[in-house]
Design an enzyme around this catalytic site. Structure first.
Site, PDB file in Angstrom:
ATOM      1  N   GLY A 227      86.089  57.746  13.333  1.00  0.00           N
ATOM      2  CA  GLY A 227      87.079  59.138  13.523  1.00  0.00           C
ATOM      3  C   GLY A 227      87.059  59.554  14.935  1.00  0.00           C
ATOM      4  O   GLY A 227      87.604  60.865  15.445  1.00  0.00           O
ATOM      5  N   GLU A 268      81.168  54.164  12.757  1.00  0.00           N
ATOM      6  CA  GLU A 268      82.084  53.336  12.403  1.00  0.00           C
ATOM      7  C   GLU A 268      83.485  53.645  12.750  1.00  0.00           C
ATOM      8  O   GLU A 268      84.418  53.758  12.303  1.00  0.00           O
ATOM      9  CB  GLU A 268      82.331  53.469  10.805  1.00  0.00           C
ATOM     10  CG  GLU A 268      80.932  53.278  10.009  1.00  0.00           C
ATOM     11  CD  GLU A 268      81.110  53.816   8.413  1.00  0.00           C
ATOM     12  OE1 GLU A 268      82.163  54.501   8.197  1.00  0.00           O
ATOM     13  OE2 GLU A 268      80.347  53.598   7.826  1.00  0.00           O
ATOM     14  N   PRO A 269      83.478  53.286  14.122  1.00  0.00           N
ATOM     15  CA  PRO A 269      84.870  53.464  14.689  1.00  0.00           C
ATOM     16  C   PRO A 269      85.982  52.430  14.486  1.00  0.00           C
ATOM     17  O   PRO A 269      85.544  51.161  14.400  1.00  0.00           O
ATOM     18  CB  PRO A 269      84.607  53.179  16.273  1.00  0.00           C
ATOM     19  CG  PRO A 269      83.203  52.259  16.419  1.00  0.00           C
ATOM     20  CD  PRO A 269      82.431  52.504  15.211  1.00  0.00           C
ATOM     21  N   GLY A 270      87.334  52.915  14.030  1.00  0.00           N
ATOM     22  CA  GLY A 270      88.212  51.887  13.944  1.00  0.00           C
ATOM     23  C   GLY A 270      89.197  52.204  15.028  1.00  0.00           C
ATOM     24  O   GLY A 270      89.334  51.054  16.087  1.00  0.00           O
ATOM     25  N   ARG A 307     102.865  54.863  10.770  1.00  0.00           N
ATOM     26  CA  ARG A 307     102.281  56.187  11.129  1.00  0.00           C
ATOM     27  C   ARG A 307     103.143  57.296  11.592  1.00  0.00           C
ATOM     28  O   ARG A 307     102.817  58.440  11.121  1.00  0.00           O
ATOM     29  CB  ARG A 307     101.331  56.057  12.224  1.00  0.00           C
ATOM     30  CG  ARG A 307     100.134  54.926  11.980  1.00  0.00           C
ATOM     31  CD  ARG A 307      99.033  54.801  13.236  1.00  0.00           C
ATOM     32  NE  ARG A 307      98.142  56.025  13.070  1.00  0.00           N
ATOM     33  CZ  ARG A 307      98.161  57.145  13.839  1.00  0.00           C
ATOM     34  NH1 ARG A 307      99.021  56.894  14.705  1.00  0.00           N
ATOM     35  NH2 ARG A 307      97.391  57.967  13.805  1.00  0.00           N
ATOM     36  N   TYR A 311     102.288  60.135   8.960  1.00  0.00           N
ATOM     37  CA  TYR A 311     101.375  61.151   9.472  1.00  0.00           C
ATOM     38  C   TYR A 311     101.786  62.143  10.465  1.00  0.00           C
ATOM     39  O   TYR A 311     101.070  62.878  11.271  1.00  0.00           O
ATOM     40  CB  TYR A 311     100.129  60.600  10.065  1.00  0.00           C
ATOM     41  CG  TYR A 311      99.222  59.676   9.334  1.00  0.00           C
ATOM     42  CD1 TYR A 311      98.569  60.290   8.115  1.00  0.00           C
ATOM     43  CD2 TYR A 311      98.942  58.339   9.533  1.00  0.00           C
ATOM     44  CE1 TYR A 311      97.704  59.419   7.338  1.00  0.00           C
ATOM     45  CE2 TYR A 311      98.273  57.515   8.743  1.00  0.00           C
ATOM     46  CZ  TYR A 311      97.466  58.028   7.653  1.00  0.00           C
ATOM     47  OH  TYR A 311      96.711  57.399   6.787  1.00  0.00           O
ATOM     48  N   CYS A 337     116.530  50.802   5.253  1.00  0.00           N
ATOM     49  CA  CYS A 337     117.151  51.878   4.709  1.00  0.00           C
ATOM     50  C   CYS A 337     116.666  52.986   4.167  1.00  0.00           C
ATOM     51  O   CYS A 337     116.046  52.817   3.041  1.00  0.00           O
ATOM     52  CB  CYS A 337     118.023  51.040   3.590  1.00  0.00           C
ATOM     53  SG  CYS A 337     119.550  50.073   4.266  1.00  0.00           S
ATOM     54  N   GLU A 338     116.150  53.752   4.864  1.00  0.00           N
ATOM     55  CA  GLU A 338     115.221  54.950   4.759  1.00  0.00           C
ATOM     56  C   GLU A 338     115.279  55.782   6.099  1.00  0.00           C
ATOM     57  O   GLU A 338     115.167  54.996   7.215  1.00  0.00           O
ATOM     58  CB  GLU A 338     113.901  54.320   4.483  1.00  0.00           C
ATOM     59  CG  GLU A 338     112.793  55.233   3.872  1.00  0.00           C
ATOM     60  CD  GLU A 338     112.795  55.124   2.198  1.00  0.00           C
ATOM     61  OE1 GLU A 338     112.683  56.371   1.747  1.00  0.00           O
ATOM     62  OE2 GLU A 338     113.202  54.147   1.825  1.00  0.00           O
ATOM     63  N   TYR A 365      95.740  50.688  12.326  1.00  0.00           N
ATOM     64  CA  TYR A 365      96.831  51.172  11.423  1.00  0.00           C
ATOM     65  C   TYR A 365      98.191  50.733  11.670  1.00  0.00           C
ATOM     66  O   TYR A 365      99.005  51.727  11.223  1.00  0.00           O
ATOM     67  CB  TYR A 365      96.493  52.649  11.092  1.00  0.00           C
ATOM     68  CG  TYR A 365      95.176  52.908  10.837  1.00  0.00           C
ATOM     69  CD1 TYR A 365      94.544  52.213   9.647  1.00  0.00           C
ATOM     70  CD2 TYR A 365      94.413  53.750  11.949  1.00  0.00           C
ATOM     71  CE1 TYR A 365      93.047  52.627   9.841  1.00  0.00           C
ATOM     72  CE2 TYR A 365      92.974  53.843  11.916  1.00  0.00           C
ATOM     73  CZ  TYR A 365      92.269  53.372  10.574  1.00  0.00           C
ATOM     74  OH  TYR A 365      90.873  53.524  10.562  1.00  0.00           O
TER      75      TYR A 365
HETATM   76  C1  LIG Z   1      88.719  54.562   8.161  1.00  0.00           C
HETATM   77  C2  LIG Z   1      87.187  54.631   8.125  1.00  0.00           C
HETATM   78  C3  LIG Z   1      86.816  54.760   9.321  1.00  0.00           C
HETATM   79  C4  LIG Z   1      87.561  54.689  10.667  1.00  0.00           C
HETATM   80  O1  LIG Z   1      88.184  55.665  10.954  1.00  0.00           O
HETATM   81  P1  LIG Z   1      88.813  55.700  12.560  1.00  0.00           P
HETATM   82  O2  LIG Z   1      89.539  57.225  12.453  1.00  0.00           O
HETATM   83  O3  LIG Z   1      89.658  54.648  12.555  1.00  0.00           O
HETATM   84  O4  LIG Z   1      87.877  55.621  13.655  1.00  0.00           O
HETATM   85  C5  LIG Z   1      85.438  54.655   9.271  1.00  0.00           C
HETATM   86  N1  LIG Z   1      84.393  54.834   8.157  1.00  0.00           N
HETATM   87  C6  LIG Z   1      85.106  54.792   6.892  1.00  0.00           C
HETATM   88  C7  LIG Z   1      84.378  54.779   5.709  1.00  0.00           C
HETATM   89  C8  LIG Z   1      86.636  54.755   6.833  1.00  0.00           C
HETATM   90  O5  LIG Z   1      87.091  54.789   5.715  1.00  0.00           O
END
Ligand SMILES: *Cc1c(COP(=O)(O)O)cnc(C)c1O
Length: 409
Positions: A227, A268-270, A307, A311, A337-338, A365
């Site tokens: 997050g 857990e960075p995404g 996104r 969002y 088409c949207e 994403y």
């Molecule tokens: C999606 C997710 C993340 C990553 O979130 P980001 O906003 O991309 O950092 C980490 N942990 C879990 C369990 C998730 O579902």
């Protein structure tokens, strides 16, 4: 992507040339940016035994997974399919965190048989797990701390109406199940949502977790989820990971000293790792003026980057074909088409039909949420690695659209 001497480049390669070679629409990822982000997190938490579990759902291409593995990341997966991708990329099972939600219990059984770290977020599942595995296989518990955090309601996952996690108010039930079935709870997890800017939110989560953690004697790690927010436009608030690393690291150390044993801190960075590294490059099919709006219609849309529509996310957009052109206001839309607005009322250098339009911050994403809606092809993906552009996924063909379909007429 940089603008030098009137040309947009990535690692010195002309973006227009990359598009000539691989076509558009095209997702382009800068490997050096991903590694830079990973390093910044490691540095931020340098005093802590931190384990960075890349949230694979942000961008699941196997070359990206391998790149992150090569540079020392672990991985967080949310489905068995992602788990198989991670195993295929070479992550050992014990470095994979598996955080499913509302899945069939069989999918958890398979996770165990693969040897993954299992993260459970439901009391009934915890009970089934305890009955089946007792003290033979440990698990982590995902808690819902009842904090509203993150950019907006849709991406907030730790508030009281969220489907994620076991409520902290149900702690007595967790303890009861753990005792009854001798469950070894080796980790506690909280992921409260995406786009959290304030260190204080993480510190508040930590306070809650530390208060609870004392009652769990078998812990190996505490997982604070992902997050971390990145900037989507100039002046955007971002997570100050250095401040976070310092303060969270310190609080964590104080905690484990009183806990009596050193623990690992997992994150857990995404988005933080891959968002800024990715750009979606599209081509202008039409410029369409109405009495009130001038549209730039590109050869992409919500099928390839959802996104903005899902969002209300803001992605910076630039015309990379005409960097010196005079600025005008446009609304950039796709060819689906949207209503698929990618950016409304944007100042762009004058756009001509055929110009390349880049949508920035599309690494996270973007492709992973892309679909074949309107039976359109998913774009190709290119990784810029050591100054070379490498195709890491070919563009779809009609065969991909037809694969799996069965004609019974
Ligand atoms: C999606 C997710 C993340 C990553 O979130 P980001 O906003 O991309 O950092 C980490 N942990 C879990 C369990 C998730 O579902």
């Amino acid at each position: 992507m940089e603008l030098t001497n009137g040309t947009y480049t990535i690692q010195g390669l002309n973006v227009a040339d990359i598009c000539k070679e691989f076509g558009t629409p095209l997702y382009v990822y800068d490997a050096s940016k991903i590694i830079e982000q990973l390093k910044s997190l490691k540095n931020a938490f340098s005093d802590t035994d931190v384990r960075i579990k890349y949230a694979a759902k942000a961008l699941t291409n196997i070359s990206i997974l391998k790149l992150l593995k090569k540079h020392g990341a672990g991985v967080d997966v949310v489905s068995l399919q992602e788990a198989h991708l991670a195993l295929g990329a070479g992550f050992p099972a014990h470095e994979i965190m598996y955080t499913p939600n509302c899945v069939d219990f069989e999918e958890i059984v398979e996770g165990v048989s693969l040897g993954l770290n299992i993260n459970l977020d439901n009391l009934s599942v915890l009970e089934k797990f305890g009955k089946k595995y007792g003290n033979t296989y440990p698990c982590c518990v995902r808690l819902n701390p009842h904090i509203m955090a993150g950019g907006n309601y849709k991406i907030s996952t730790g508030h009281s109406n969220s489907k994620f996690g076991i409520s902290v108010y149900q702690l007595p039930q967790i303890m009861e199940l753990a005792q009854k079935h001798n469950i070894i709870i080796n980790g506690l997890h909280i992921h409260t949502g995406s786009e959290i800017t304030e260190t204080d939110v993480f510190l508040k989560m930590a306070e809650i977790l530390f208060g609870i953690a004392r009652d769990f004697p078998a812990l190996k790690f505490i997982d604070f989820g992902g997050g971390f927010k990145v900037a989507y436009k100039e002046g955007d608030m971002v997570t100050n990971v250095y401040d976070l690393g310092l303060k969270l690291g310190k609080a964590f150390k104080e905690f484990y000293l009183s806990y009596g044993r050193k623990l690992e801190l997992w994150i857990e960075p995404g988005k933080y790792l891959v968002s800024g590294a990715g750009t979606l490059i599209t081509k202008t099919n039409v410029v369409k003026s109405t009495p009130s709006v001038t549209f730039v219609g590109v050869n992409s849309g919500l099928n390839q980057l959802i996104r903005p529509m899902m969002y209300d996310a803001y992605h910076e957009i630039v015309n990379i074909s005409n960097p010196a052109g005079s600025q005008k206001v446009y609304t950039v839309v796709g060819n689906i088409c949207e209503t698929d607005t990618l950016g409304a009322d944007r100042k762009l250098n004058e756009v001509r039909e055929g110009d390349l339009i880049a949508i920035k911050n599309a690494g996270a994403y973007g492709y992973s949420m892309a679909s074949n809606y309107n039976s359109r092809f998913k774009p190709a993906e290119v990784l810029i690695l050591n100054g070379e552009a490498k195709l890491i996924r070919r563009r779809d063909t009609l065969e991909d659209i037809l694969r799996g379909q069965i004609d019974v007429i």
